[in-house]
Scaffold this active site. Structure first.
Site, PDB file in Angstrom:
ATOM      1  N   GLU A  47       4.180 -10.917  -6.672  1.00  0.00           N
ATOM      2  CA  GLU A  47       3.057 -11.085  -7.595  1.00  0.00           C
ATOM      3  C   GLU A  47       3.287 -10.470  -8.963  1.00  0.00           C
ATOM      4  O   GLU A  47       2.566 -10.782  -9.921  1.00  0.00           O
ATOM      5  CB  GLU A  47       1.775 -10.500  -6.980  1.00  0.00           C
ATOM      6  CG  GLU A  47       1.735  -8.988  -6.845  1.00  0.00           C
ATOM      7  CD  GLU A  47       2.339  -8.465  -5.560  1.00  0.00           C
ATOM      8  OE1 GLU A  47       2.021  -7.316  -5.186  1.00  0.00           O
ATOM      9  OE2 GLU A  47       3.145  -9.176  -4.929  1.00  0.00           O
ATOM     10  N   LYS A  97     -11.439 -11.807 -16.589  1.00  0.00           N
ATOM     11  CA  LYS A  97     -11.836 -12.025 -17.987  1.00  0.00           C
ATOM     12  C   LYS A  97     -11.441 -13.404 -18.501  1.00  0.00           C
ATOM     13  O   LYS A  97     -12.243 -14.092 -19.140  1.00  0.00           O
ATOM     14  CB  LYS A  97     -11.216 -10.940 -18.868  1.00  0.00           C
ATOM     15  CG  LYS A  97     -11.435 -11.118 -20.362  1.00  0.00           C
ATOM     16  CD  LYS A  97     -12.879 -10.861 -20.769  1.00  0.00           C
ATOM     17  CE  LYS A  97     -13.163  -9.384 -20.765  1.00  0.00           C
ATOM     18  NZ  LYS A  97     -14.497  -9.072 -21.341  1.00  0.00           N
ATOM     19  N   ASP A 122     -18.636 -11.108 -21.751  1.00  0.00           N
ATOM     20  CA  ASP A 122     -19.097 -11.152 -20.360  1.00  0.00           C
ATOM     21  C   ASP A 122     -20.605 -11.341 -20.254  1.00  0.00           C
ATOM     22  O   ASP A 122     -21.090 -12.253 -19.576  1.00  0.00           O
ATOM     23  CB  ASP A 122     -18.684  -9.878 -19.617  1.00  0.00           C
ATOM     24  CG  ASP A 122     -17.209  -9.569 -19.782  1.00  0.00           C
ATOM     25  OD1 ASP A 122     -16.439 -10.528 -19.974  1.00  0.00           O
ATOM     26  OD2 ASP A 122     -16.829  -8.388 -19.747  1.00  0.00           O
ATOM     27  N   HIS A 135       7.542  -7.420  -3.993  1.00  0.00           N
ATOM     28  CA  HIS A 135       6.266  -7.854  -4.583  1.00  0.00           C
ATOM     29  C   HIS A 135       6.474  -9.118  -5.421  1.00  0.00           C
ATOM     30  O   HIS A 135       6.910  -9.041  -6.575  1.00  0.00           O
ATOM     31  CB  HIS A 135       5.681  -6.740  -5.457  1.00  0.00           C
ATOM     32  CG  HIS A 135       5.190  -5.563  -4.685  1.00  0.00           C
ATOM     33  ND1 HIS A 135       3.921  -5.502  -4.155  1.00  0.00           N
ATOM     34  CD2 HIS A 135       5.804  -4.411  -4.328  1.00  0.00           C
ATOM     35  CE1 HIS A 135       3.769  -4.355  -3.514  1.00  0.00           C
ATOM     36  NE2 HIS A 135       4.894  -3.672  -3.599  1.00  0.00           N
ATOM     37  N   GLY A 182       0.825  -1.198   0.000  1.00  0.00           N
ATOM     38  CA  GLY A 182       0.000   0.000   0.000  1.00  0.00           C
ATOM     39  C   GLY A 182       0.857   1.246   0.000  1.00  0.00           C
ATOM     40  O   GLY A 182       2.063   1.191   0.286  1.00  0.00           O
ATOM     41  N   CYS A 209       5.329  -6.177   1.424  1.00  0.00           N
ATOM     42  CA  CYS A 209       5.708  -4.761   1.420  1.00  0.00           C
ATOM     43  C   CYS A 209       5.115  -4.044   2.641  1.00  0.00           C
ATOM     44  O   CYS A 209       5.544  -4.279   3.765  1.00  0.00           O
ATOM     45  CB  CYS A 209       5.274  -4.112   0.102  1.00  0.00           C
ATOM     46  SG  CYS A 209       6.100  -2.527  -0.213  1.00  0.00           S
ATOM     47  N   TYR A 210       4.116  -3.194   2.459  1.00  0.00           N
ATOM     48  CA  TYR A 210       3.476  -2.533   3.600  1.00  0.00           C
ATOM     49  C   TYR A 210       2.943  -3.571   4.583  1.00  0.00           C
ATOM     50  O   TYR A 210       2.975  -3.363   5.802  1.00  0.00           O
ATOM     51  CB  TYR A 210       2.340  -1.645   3.102  1.00  0.00           C
ATOM     52  CG  TYR A 210       1.535  -0.975   4.201  1.00  0.00           C
ATOM     53  CD1 TYR A 210       2.001   0.175   4.831  1.00  0.00           C
ATOM     54  CD2 TYR A 210       0.307  -1.499   4.602  1.00  0.00           C
ATOM     55  CE1 TYR A 210       1.261   0.790   5.838  1.00  0.00           C
ATOM     56  CE2 TYR A 210      -0.435  -0.898   5.617  1.00  0.00           C
ATOM     57  CZ  TYR A 210       0.049   0.247   6.217  1.00  0.00           C
ATOM     58  OH  TYR A 210      -0.687   0.844   7.218  1.00  0.00           O
TER      59      TYR A 210
END
Length: 534
Positions: free
Chosen positions: A182, A389, A239, A180, A60, A91-92
């Site tokens: 990710e 998606k 969608d 990070h 964050g 991280c945060y």
């Protein structure tokens, strides 16, 4: 979809506002593990009711030193310890663990942003698959650092600058990464997440899209009474089509689909879409021409956020009117409206009503989310709102939606309104954009690269430039071409066309579309931009 019905251990992400938070969600789902993201400041009851196996505290933009910095609720640590829940701070999130458990976080003397190299100091816990001394490149983004660890914690990796990069307290099942894992900029990040979830936490990977389909059908049947009728807003995109097919499988002929021509469609979109619905999907669809209604409301509107809200409101007005017509025909008014809202739509439209999310910014109001009036008469059914998606495409394949339809590039609900910068009713902007977009997309298909691109489209810019056409001076419009590659729309990079392709497309546009004498190419990634121009 009820998270409690998922046949795998839940990994719950507490969102503290990082731009990468929802990549964590997506990366974990790619491992066949169900993950869900909620506000980091959610009440403890909201967290415990989901019964997660693992909780991940996201990064964050805040500093734990700030008075208004967000944090997990009181009682969270005791709950995690008493229930055997594994906790990972990123991280945060790492700094929050250190501070709340009795350590110290200070402003770093050496701030770290971007690619950095870290070295493993202990081959245990989260780095159990590594050897001491192993190095890897990771993506850092922090100004504060862990100066003193809480009792029971140990450093398992440091950056080459000596800053703490990973910590853990295996006895209490608390772990932290200062970087990070990710993002793709951390090449071994997925390997680290995989090892942590399966080898450290013992997570069960049993989440399948077939289970999602079965669970959603159960939810729909429990929500819609046996004599209720449902309206589905079909846009012609993947969608809404998958949502309609799913609901139709659940309730059959009590589903009534409506396709609205809002005057903001692409070249011959109405004819092509209606033919596909009837010939390939066998869905009962009513087409409503409301182009004048939409365009009159949009006259003079320039702000893209206002466009979205106006369009969302007009869609609901049309659906209400359609419901009244059905009531006269059926003797019972439809009670529900199906929409193909996706997880990214909800994420980027945050904070949605009642979500409690306060630490991330609204990117845009999705017309299904931000434009809905408070007094809407129809109740919403959004069977895809927790899916990305690519997950929707997989679900559509299971539902036997034709593959060519599933591979269609996303088209925004507000249509060309967000691809014409400025007033969409001014001059012939819409006609010019339709022609340019048609040439661009057809050229991509002819080149055999359509399936390699996540989304491609043209943008009309409300500016004119001087040109020379037919030995005469022209003062005509500028258009921009954009094409991106992506997994889920949350992040994207621009597609690198061959020079010969761009040259040919530019010539086709300038030679065949009156009013255009300059073609540009958008080469911006997301972030920092969004995919649509607006």
């Amino acid at each position: 979809m009820d998270p409690k019905a998922v046949k795998s251990d839940l990994v719950l992400i507490l969102d503290f506002g990082s731009q990468y938070t929802h990549l964590i969600t997506r990366r974990i789902r790619s491992l066949s593990v169900f993950s869900l993201c909620i506000s980091g400041t959610s009440p403890l009851s909201s967290i415990t009711s989901l019964n997660p196996k693992v909780v991940i505290l996201s990064g964050g933009p805040h500093s734990v030193h700030s008075d208004d910095s967000p944090s997990f609720p009181n009682g969270f640590v005791d709950w995690a310890l008493s229930n055997g829940v594994f906790v990972l701070g990123i991280c945060y999130g790492l700094q929050l663990i250190v501070q709340r458990l009795g350590g110290e976080v200070k402003v770093g003397e050496k701030q770290e942003y971007g690619r950095m190299e870290i070295e493993v100091e202990k081959n245990c816990g989260i780095f159990g698959g590594k050897k001491v001394g192993d190095k890897q490149v990771v993506w850092m983004s922090h100004g504060d650092e862990a100066a003193r660890l809480p009792d029971g914690f140990e450093v398992v990796a440091r950056s080459l600058q000596g800053i703490v990069a990973a910590v853990e307290d295996r006895n209490r099942r608390f772990y932290g990464l200062q970087y990070h894992p990710e993002v793709t900029h951390s090449p071994e990040g997925m390997e680290t997440l995989r090892y942590f979830l399966f080898n450290v936490c013992g997570v069960n990977a049993g989440w399948k899209m077939e289970d999602v389909m079965d669970e959603e059908i159960k939810v729909i049947n429990s929500t819609v009474a046996p004599d209720d009728h449902v309206i589905c807003a079909l846009s012609g995109g993947v969608d809404s089509t998958v949502a309609a097919t799913l609901v139709h499988k659940a309730i059959g002929d009590r589903l009534h689909c409506v396709f609205v021509d809002n005057g903001l469609l692409r070249y011959k979109e109405r004819e092509r879409v209606m033919e596909t619905f009837e010939r390939d999907l066998h869905l009962p669809v009513t087409c409503v021409d409301a182009s004048n209604q939409f365009l009159s409301k949009l006259k003079g509107v320039i702000d893209p956020e206002m466009k979205r809200k106006i369009i969302g409101k007009e869609f609901i007005c049309i659906f209400d009117a359609f419901a009244q017509e059905l009531e006269q025909k059926l003797g019972k008014k439809p009670a529900f409206l199906v929409q193909g809202t996706l997880y990214p739509d909800v994420i980027e439209s945050c904070p949605p009503p009642g979500s409690g999310r306060t630490h991330s910014h609204t990117i845009k109001s999705h017309h299904n989310v931000g434009g809905l009036p408070k007094d809407m008469k129809l109740k919403l059914i959004e069977p895809l709102k927790l899916l990305f998606k690519d997950e929707v495409r997989l679900l559509g394949k299971i539902l036997e939606v034709p593959e060519p339809f599933l591979k269609r590039h996303p088209f925004p609900g507000p249509g060309l309104a967000v691809r014409v910068l400025g007033d969409v009713t001014e001059g012939n902007a819409l006609d010019i954009l339709r022609q340019v977009d048609e040439i661009f997309i057809q050229s991509i298909k002819d080149a055999g690269i359509y399936d390699s691109i996540w989304q491609a489209f043209a943008v009309f810019l409300p500016i004119k430039s001087v040109g020379v056409q037919g030995d005469q001076r022209t003062h005509s419009y500028v258009v921009t071409l954009r094409a991106v590659t992506s997994q889920d729309g949350m992040t994207a990079d621009w597609y690198c066309f061959e020079n010969g392709f761009l040259k040919e497309v530019s010539q086709k546009i300038c030679n065949n579309v009156r009013g255009v004498n300059r073609v540009t190419l958008d080469i911006t990634s997301k972030p920092p931009s969004t995919i649509e121009w607006e």
